[in-house]
Motif scaffolding. Structure first.
Motif, PDB file in Angstrom:
ATOM      1  N   ILE A 113       0.838  -1.201   0.000  1.00  0.00           N
ATOM      2  CA  ILE A 113       0.000   0.000   0.000  1.00  0.00           C
ATOM      3  C   ILE A 113       0.872   1.250   0.000  1.00  0.00           C
ATOM      4  CG2 ILE A 113      -1.633   1.345   1.405  1.00  0.00           C
ATOM      5  CD1 ILE A 113      -2.915  -1.418   2.144  1.00  0.00           C
ATOM      6  N   GLU A 114       1.954   1.223   0.774  1.00  0.00           N
ATOM      7  CA  GLU A 114       2.877   2.369   0.799  1.00  0.00           C
ATOM      8  C   GLU A 114       3.458   2.645  -0.592  1.00  0.00           C
ATOM      9  OE1 GLU A 114       5.949   2.015   3.765  1.00  0.00           O
ATOM     10  OE2 GLU A 114       4.463   1.778   5.367  1.00  0.00           O
ATOM     11  N   LYS A 115       3.611   1.593  -1.409  1.00  0.00           N
ATOM     12  CA  LYS A 115       4.140   1.763  -2.763  1.00  0.00           C
ATOM     13  C   LYS A 115       3.050   2.154  -3.769  1.00  0.00           C
ATOM     14  CE  LYS A 115       7.559  -0.542  -4.398  1.00  0.00           C
ATOM     15  NZ  LYS A 115       8.402  -1.623  -4.951  1.00  0.00           N
ATOM     16  N   GLY A 116       1.807   2.254  -3.296  1.00  0.00           N
ATOM     17  CA  GLY A 116       0.716   2.666  -4.175  1.00  0.00           C
ATOM     18  C   GLY A 116      -0.048   1.513  -4.799  1.00  0.00           C
ATOM     19  N   ALA A 117       0.192   0.297  -4.331  1.00  0.00           N
ATOM     20  CA  ALA A 117      -0.522  -0.877  -4.856  1.00  0.00           C
ATOM     21  C   ALA A 117      -1.908  -0.974  -4.217  1.00  0.00           C
ATOM     22  CB  ALA A 117       0.268  -2.146  -4.577  1.00  0.00           C
ATOM     23  N   ILE A 118      -2.765  -1.718  -4.876  1.00  0.00           N
ATOM     24  CA  ILE A 118      -4.073  -2.079  -4.345  1.00  0.00           C
ATOM     25  C   ILE A 118      -3.900  -3.463  -3.719  1.00  0.00           C
ATOM     26  CG2 ILE A 118      -6.491  -2.524  -4.915  1.00  0.00           C
ATOM     27  CD1 ILE A 118      -5.453   0.391  -5.459  1.00  0.00           C
ATOM     28  N   VAL A 119      -4.460  -3.670  -2.530  1.00  0.00           N
ATOM     29  CA  VAL A 119      -4.306  -4.961  -1.854  1.00  0.00           C
ATOM     30  C   VAL A 119      -5.671  -5.566  -1.604  1.00  0.00           C
ATOM     31  CG1 VAL A 119      -3.462  -6.156   0.200  1.00  0.00           C
ATOM     32  CG2 VAL A 119      -2.127  -4.273  -0.774  1.00  0.00           C
TER      33      VAL A 119
END
Length: 149
Positions: free
Chosen positions: A83-89
């Protein structure tokens, strides 16, 4: 945008859902695990086997993940980093993790670890239900639809 799967703990039924979706939508899905993962022959599905060790697969996923990618995992620390890297989890029950809810889950995870370390039996998660499978498939379809337009 690719999908990265924490495959060590991914139920077979969810792997099947992910593989069908990959072929249907021509989306790259990569299963990452510290053991061999059988995948169907497809240009859109691959697996990466990392060396054995604590969180090796998690670190591999975080290293490869980019903003907008989908990460499928129940691992809360991995989810927080993605999430910190901008991914969707998306977790295995079809719940979308966000900055707003992942911190509280990290706190709960740490609390449960403390209880287990003191000898208290906390039990494990409930088995994956039909409702969980349907929610996972629906959330996956939402992400795929949003990212294919």
């Amino acid at each position: 945008m690719p999908i990265w799967v924490d495959a060590d703990a991914c139920p077979v039924v969810l792997k099947e859902i992910l593989c069908r979706a990959a072929n249907r939508t021509q989306t790259m899905v990569t299963f990452v695990a510290n053991r061999g993962i059988k995948t169907p022959s497809s240009a859109y599905i691959k697996s990466i086997q990392v060396s054995a060790g604590f969180d090796v697969a998690d670190h591999e996923i975080v290293e490869r993940t980019q903003a907008g990618d989908l990460v499928v995992s129940n691992d809360i620390p991995l989810s927080a980093e993605a999430i910190e890297k901008g991914a969707i989890v998306l977790n295995m029950r079809g719940e979308r993790l966000t900055e707003a809810n992942v911190r509280s889950r990290l706190n709960m995870r740490d609390f449960m670890d403390t209880l287990r370390a003191s000898g208290i039996q906390t039990g494990g998660p409930a088995p994956l239900s039909q409702r969980d499978r349907a929610q996972f498939a629906n959330e996956l379809d939402r992400w795929l639809t949003h990212n294919k337009t």
